[in-house]
Design a protein around this motif. Structure first.
Motif, short mmCIF file in Angstrom:
data_model
loop_
_atom_site.label_atom_id
_atom_site.label_comp_id
_atom_site.label_asym_id
_atom_site.label_seq_id
_atom_site.Cartn_x
_atom_site.Cartn_y
_atom_site.Cartn_z
N PHE A 94 5.91 2.68 3.26
CA PHE A 94 5.64 1.33 2.75
C PHE A 94 6.48 1.02 1.53
CE2 PHE A 94 3.32 -2.44 1.89
CZ PHE A 94 3.03 -2.47 0.53
N SER A 95 6.61 1.98 0.64
CA SER A 95 7.34 1.74 -0.62
C SER A 95 8.84 1.64 -0.42
CB SER A 95 7.01 2.84 -1.63
OG SER A 95 7.34 4.11 -1.10
N THR A 107 9.75 -2.60 -5.77
CA THR A 107 9.03 -2.12 -6.96
C THR A 107 7.96 -3.10 -7.43
OG1 THR A 107 10.58 -3.17 -8.46
CG2 THR A 107 11.09 -0.91 -7.76
N GLY A 108 8.01 -4.32 -6.90
CA GLY A 108 7.07 -5.35 -7.35
C GLY A 108 7.57 -6.12 -8.55
N GLY A 109 8.75 -5.80 -9.02
CA GLY A 109 9.24 -6.44 -10.23
C GLY A 109 9.78 -7.84 -10.03
N ARG A 150 1.71 -6.22 -5.02
CA ARG A 150 1.64 -5.06 -4.15
C ARG A 150 1.13 -3.86 -4.91
NH1 ARG A 150 7.33 -4.06 -1.73
NH2 ARG A 150 6.33 -2.20 -0.87
N ASP A 151 0.49 -2.98 -4.18
CA ASP A 151 0.02 -1.71 -4.72
C ASP A 151 0.57 -0.63 -3.81
OD1 ASP A 151 -1.35 0.58 -5.50
OD2 ASP A 151 -3.21 -0.49 -5.89
N ASN A 152 1.65 -0.01 -4.23
CA ASN A 152 2.31 0.98 -3.37
C ASN A 152 1.43 2.22 -3.18
OD1 ASN A 152 4.49 -0.67 -2.96
ND2 ASN A 152 5.82 0.39 -4.41
N ALA A 153 0.55 2.50 -4.11
CA ALA A 153 -0.35 3.64 -3.95
C ALA A 153 -1.37 3.39 -2.84
CB ALA A 153 -1.06 3.94 -5.26
N THR A 178 -3.37 -24.98 5.47
CA THR A 178 -3.98 -24.45 6.69
C THR A 178 -2.91 -23.94 7.64
OG1 THR A 178 -5.91 -25.91 6.54
CG2 THR A 178 -5.33 -25.07 8.73
N ALA A 179 -3.06 -22.68 8.04
CA ALA A 179 -2.05 -22.05 8.90
C ALA A 179 -2.50 -20.63 9.22
CB ALA A 179 -0.69 -22.02 8.22
N LEU A 180 -1.78 -20.03 10.14
CA LEU A 180 -1.90 -18.60 10.39
C LEU A 180 -0.91 -17.91 9.45
CD1 LEU A 180 -3.44 -16.72 12.33
CD2 LEU A 180 -1.51 -16.90 13.89
N TYR A 181 -1.42 -16.99 8.65
CA TYR A 181 -0.60 -16.32 7.65
C TYR A 181 -0.24 -14.91 8.13
CZ TYR A 181 -1.28 -19.98 4.19
OH TYR A 181 -1.24 -21.18 3.51
N TYR A 182 1.04 -14.59 8.01
CA TYR A 182 1.57 -13.31 8.45
C TYR A 182 2.21 -12.57 7.28
CZ TYR A 182 1.52 -15.47 13.12
OH TYR A 182 1.17 -16.10 14.29
N CYS A 183 2.08 -11.27 7.26
CA CYS A 183 2.91 -10.49 6.35
C CYS A 183 4.04 -9.85 7.15
CB CYS A 183 2.11 -9.44 5.59
SG CYS A 183 1.42 -8.12 6.60
N ALA A 184 5.10 -9.54 6.45
CA ALA A 184 6.27 -8.95 7.09
C ALA A 184 6.94 -8.01 6.12
CB ALA A 184 7.25 -10.04 7.52
N ALA A 185 7.67 -7.05 6.67
CA ALA A 185 8.40 -6.07 5.86
C ALA A 185 9.88 -6.15 6.18
CB ALA A 185 7.87 -4.67 6.14
#
Length: 125
Positions: A29-30, A54-56, A72-75, A91-98
């Motif tokens: 993930f990190s 890094t979340g920065g 984000r919490d990489n731990a 209003t919508a369908l929310y997706y995360c992506a990498a």
């Protein structure tokens, strides 16, 4: 590989808040920048937020800037989207992506291979 599972969607009144979570399985993930997208019925998928490995660094379109916060919490292998002052047009369908970087996520998201299944956010007026 990373598998992504979103949660936290629901029905909220305009002006309310929700926090979405995206839990990632796998030990890499990190290694990924992360993003949130949304898709309303009959509309194109649109970028909502991105965060660096890094979340920065974080990025938002003008439509949500000042109202949404990605973190984000990489731990915990988790990325969050805090949504405040919600509007019916959210209003919508929310997706995360990498993806490999925030610029890749923002500019070439159609080629991203790592997506969650989506969580529905409905904002009533």
């Amino acid at each position: 590989q990373v598998q992504l599972v979103e949660s936290g969607g629901g029905l909220v009144q305009a002006g309310g808040s929700l926090r979405l979570s995206c839990a990632a399985s796998g030990r890499t993930f990190s290694d990924y920048a992360m993003g949130w997208f949304r898709q309303a019925p009959g509309k194109e998928r649109e970028f909502v937020a991105a965060i660096s490995i890094t979340g920065g660094d974080t990025y938002y379109p003008d439509s949500v800037k000042g109202r949404f916060t990605i973190s984000r919490d990489n731990a915990k292998n988790t990325v969050y989207l805090q949504m405040n002052s919600l509007k019916p047009e959210d209003t919508a369908l929310y997706y995360c992506a990498a993806g490999p970087s925030t610029s890749y996520i923002i500019r070439t998201y159609r080629t991203l291979e790592l997506w969650g299944q989506g969580t529905l956010v409905t904002v009533s007026s």
